[in-house]
Design an enzyme around this catalytic site. Sequence first.
Site, PDB file in Angstrom:
ATOM      1  N   GLY A   1       0.810  -1.217   0.000  1.00  0.00           N
ATOM      2  CA  GLY A   1       0.000   0.000   0.000  1.00  0.00           C
ATOM      3  C   GLY A   1       0.837   1.258   0.000  1.00  0.00           C
ATOM      4  N   HIS A   2       1.895   1.262   0.785  1.00  0.00           N
ATOM      5  CA  HIS A   2       2.782   2.411   0.782  1.00  0.00           C
ATOM      6  C   HIS A   2       3.462   2.570  -0.581  1.00  0.00           C
ATOM      7  CE1 HIS A   2       2.691   1.271   5.143  1.00  0.00           C
ATOM      8  NE2 HIS A   2       2.505   2.579   5.259  1.00  0.00           N
TER       9      HIS A   2
ATOM     10  N   GLY B   1      -3.815   8.201   0.687  1.00  0.00           N
ATOM     11  CA  GLY B   1      -4.801   7.292   0.136  1.00  0.00           C
ATOM     12  C   GLY B   1      -6.220   7.719   0.456  1.00  0.00           C
TER      13      GLY B   1
ATOM     14  N   GLN C   1      -9.299  11.081   7.329  1.00  0.00           N
ATOM     15  CA  GLN C   1      -7.956  11.640   7.464  1.00  0.00           C
ATOM     16  C   GLN C   1      -7.605  12.517   6.274  1.00  0.00           C
ATOM     17  OE1 GLN C   1      -4.064   9.615   8.803  1.00  0.00           O
ATOM     18  NE2 GLN C   1      -4.078   9.375   6.589  1.00  0.00           N
TER      19      GLN C   1
ATOM     20  N   SER D   1      -6.919  -4.288   1.886  1.00  0.00           N
ATOM     21  CA  SER D   1      -6.475  -3.921   3.224  1.00  0.00           C
ATOM     22  C   SER D   1      -5.781  -5.117   3.838  1.00  0.00           C
ATOM     23  CB  SER D   1      -7.674  -3.515   4.090  1.00  0.00           C
ATOM     24  OG  SER D   1      -7.304  -3.430   5.450  1.00  0.00           O
TER      25      SER D   1
END
Length: 297
Positions: free
Chosen positions: A53-54, A164, A170, A202
Site C-alpha cells: 500500500g505504501h 490514500g 484523514q 487492506s
Amino acid sequence: MTQEPPHGAPPPAEPDAQRTTRLATTRAALQELRATMPGTVAAVLTMGSLHAGHLALVRRARELADHVILTDFVNPLQFGPGEDYEAYPRDLDADLALVDGLVDVVFAPSVQEMYPVLPPTVSVTAGRAGTLLEGAARPGHFDGVVTVVTKLLHLTSPHLSVFGRKDAQQLAIIQRLVADLDLPVRIEAVEIQREDSGLARSSRNAYLSPAGREQALALSRTIAAATGAAPSTGGILAALDAAVDRAEIDWDYAHALDPTTLEQITPDHRGEVLVVLAGVVEGTRLLDAAVAVTTAP
C-alpha cells in the site's frame, strides 16, 4: 498519519539505478539532503512497517515529482488510551530495503528528535471534524495526526504530498489543514486499490474467511449503489439507508458527508459528497469510501 494505508496496489515501480536512497535521522541531516534536490519534491508520510500500500503512494509520488522523500515515524501523539504505541511494528531495515532505489530520502527521526518536549507545548487541532466518526472512537487521534503532518510537511518542504482515499476522514482533514493554514503544498489523493471482487484492499482482509470476504462485499456494493445514484442527493441517501436496513454486515456507519465540514449532508445539498462506510465482519473492522457529485434532489 494513517495506521491503515491502502494495500495491494499493482506491482511497484522498478528501483531506479540512478536513484540513491539516503537515510536521514535528524532534522539537520534532512535539511542538508533536501537542499540538494532541484525540481519538484513529493513527500510520502508513513508510520513505517511498509508494504504494497505504501508503494502505491510512492509510485504516484514518482509519477508527479522529480524527487521523493518518505518519512518513517511512529507518531506517539495519535495513540490514545488502550492503544499500544509500544507494540506498533517497527522494522526500519526492512523498510529501507523495500524502498531502496524508489525514493531519494527516508527520514526516520527518533521521538526526541521530533518532539524535544512531549507532549509538545504547542500543537495543532483538527477541530470538530476530528471528533466525528473515527475520531469519536479515538479522542485526540486526529489532533495527533495534524500536528505531526504539519511538522513533517514543514521539515520536508514538498511541492506535493500523497495520501490514500481509503482513510477518507484523514484525507479530508489534511486537505482542510493545508487550506485553512495556507500550507504551500498540494495534497494528491491516491485512489483506493480494490481486489477483482471490488473489495477495498487492506491488510485486515487477511483476517476474513472466504465466507467473510463474500460478506464484506456489502461495503463495495454499497459504494457502487451510492455513487451510481449520483447526481441525485436523495438517491445517495436512499442507497445508504437501504444498505443499513439490509444489515448484511454489522454497520458502524454509512454516511454521506460534506467534505469540508465532515457533517452529514441534508437532502438540499448540492456539490461534492464524501461517502464513508465502516462495518465489522467476523470481528474485523473494515472501511470504504468514495467521492460523488450531486446536482439534483
